[in-house]
Design a protein around this motif. Structure first.
Motif, PDB file in Angstrom:
ATOM      1  N   VAL A 116       0.831  -1.215   0.000  1.00  0.00           N
ATOM      2  CA  VAL A 116       0.000   0.000   0.000  1.00  0.00           C
ATOM      3  C   VAL A 116       0.864   1.263   0.000  1.00  0.00           C
ATOM      4  CG1 VAL A 116      -2.018  -1.107   1.051  1.00  0.00           C
ATOM      5  CG2 VAL A 116      -0.340   0.009   2.523  1.00  0.00           C
ATOM      6  N   GLY A 117       2.039   1.185   0.642  1.00  0.00           N
ATOM      7  CA  GLY A 117       2.951   2.331   0.620  1.00  0.00           C
ATOM      8  C   GLY A 117       3.466   2.597  -0.785  1.00  0.00           C
ATOM      9  N   PHE A 118       3.834   1.543  -1.483  1.00  0.00           N
ATOM     10  CA  PHE A 118       4.315   1.680  -2.858  1.00  0.00           C
ATOM     11  C   PHE A 118       3.196   2.171  -3.767  1.00  0.00           C
ATOM     12  CE2 PHE A 118       5.455  -0.284  -7.039  1.00  0.00           C
ATOM     13  CZ  PHE A 118       6.559   0.520  -7.294  1.00  0.00           C
ATOM     14  N   LEU A 119       1.983   1.653  -3.556  1.00  0.00           N
ATOM     15  CA  LEU A 119       0.830   2.093  -4.351  1.00  0.00           C
ATOM     16  C   LEU A 119       0.543   3.573  -4.119  1.00  0.00           C
ATOM     17  CD1 LEU A 119      -1.511   1.401  -6.253  1.00  0.00           C
ATOM     18  CD2 LEU A 119      -2.826   0.642  -4.258  1.00  0.00           C
ATOM     19  N   ALA A 120       0.646   4.026  -2.874  1.00  0.00           N
ATOM     20  CA  ALA A 120       0.436   5.443  -2.558  1.00  0.00           C
ATOM     21  C   ALA A 120       1.436   6.315  -3.302  1.00  0.00           C
ATOM     22  CB  ALA A 120       0.548   5.667  -1.047  1.00  0.00           C
ATOM     23  N   TRP A 121       2.709   5.872  -3.339  1.00  0.00           N
ATOM     24  CA  TRP A 121       3.724   6.649  -4.065  1.00  0.00           C
ATOM     25  C   TRP A 121       3.420   6.678  -5.563  1.00  0.00           C
ATOM     26  CZ3 TRP A 121       7.198   5.958  -8.014  1.00  0.00           C
ATOM     27  CH2 TRP A 121       8.124   6.997  -8.185  1.00  0.00           C
TER      28      TRP A 121
END
Length: 195
Positions: A116-121
């Motif tokens: 989810v962190g990578f998706l947010a970026w």
């Protein structure tokens, strides 16, 4: 008035550099704790969330205070969200995993907080590259639609922090509450003008 706005913009820009200055102080004082890489990663991750909340607060502030000038500072804050999120990601990719792409891919698959962190970026990236006046004119109504992704990014950012922490959820829940309030303030029932 133009001078004041220029001065305020410059002042805000300088203040937005505080996370870089503060981490430099920590490094200079050798005060990064037992796990320096994790400390640096989390430092920039938290500041990304702080700038997300500041960016989301601009529209409610404008409506509550009836001061339209707030909107002039939203772009700067939004770009610093991307800036600190990118440093956070770079620390993870470079300092933590030394650009071992296969290990990073496995970590993304294995841990939902990384996903989810990578998706947010990834969602932040198109917002950053379309933040200029030229792109606003080119995209027109689609620009506003695209930049509504900031709401999803804020939720993903909170989930990223919450799933990362696991045990003591106090701090992630504070961010969750702030983001929730800022999103609720955008609902139509709060935006109707009084007769």
């Amino acid at each position: 008035m133009k001078f004041n706005q220029t001065y305020i913009k410059r002042l805000i820009f300088i203040l937005c550099l505080w996370p870089l200055l503060s981490i430099s102080i920590y490094i200079f004082q050798d005060n990064l704790g037992a796990n320096p890489i994790e400390f640096i990663e989390r430092h920039f991750g938290k500041w990304t969330l702080i700038f997300l909340c500041l960016t989301l607060s601009i529209t409610p502030l404008r409506r509550i205070t009836n001061i339209s000038e707030w909107i002039l500072y939203r772009r700067t804050l939004g770009l610093f969200v991307f800036f600190y999120a990118s440093i956070h990601l770079l620390c993870y990719v470079g300092l933590d995993y030394h650009f071992a792409w296969n290990d990073i891919k496995n970590d993304i698959i294995k841990h939902r907080y990384v996903l989810v962190g990578f998706l947010a970026w990834l969602l932040l990236f198109p917002l950053a590259i379309t933040s200029s006046d030229k792109m606003i004119r080119r995209l027109r109504v689609n620009w506003k639609r695209l930049h509504r992704l900031i709401y999803a990014i804020a939720i993903l950012g909170v989930l990223h922090f919450m799933w990362l922490v696991k045990k003591d959820l106090t701090e992630p829940l504070i961010y969750a509450a702030i983001v929730s309030i800022l999103l609720i303030l955008r609902l139509d029932i709060f935006n109707r003008k009084k007769n």
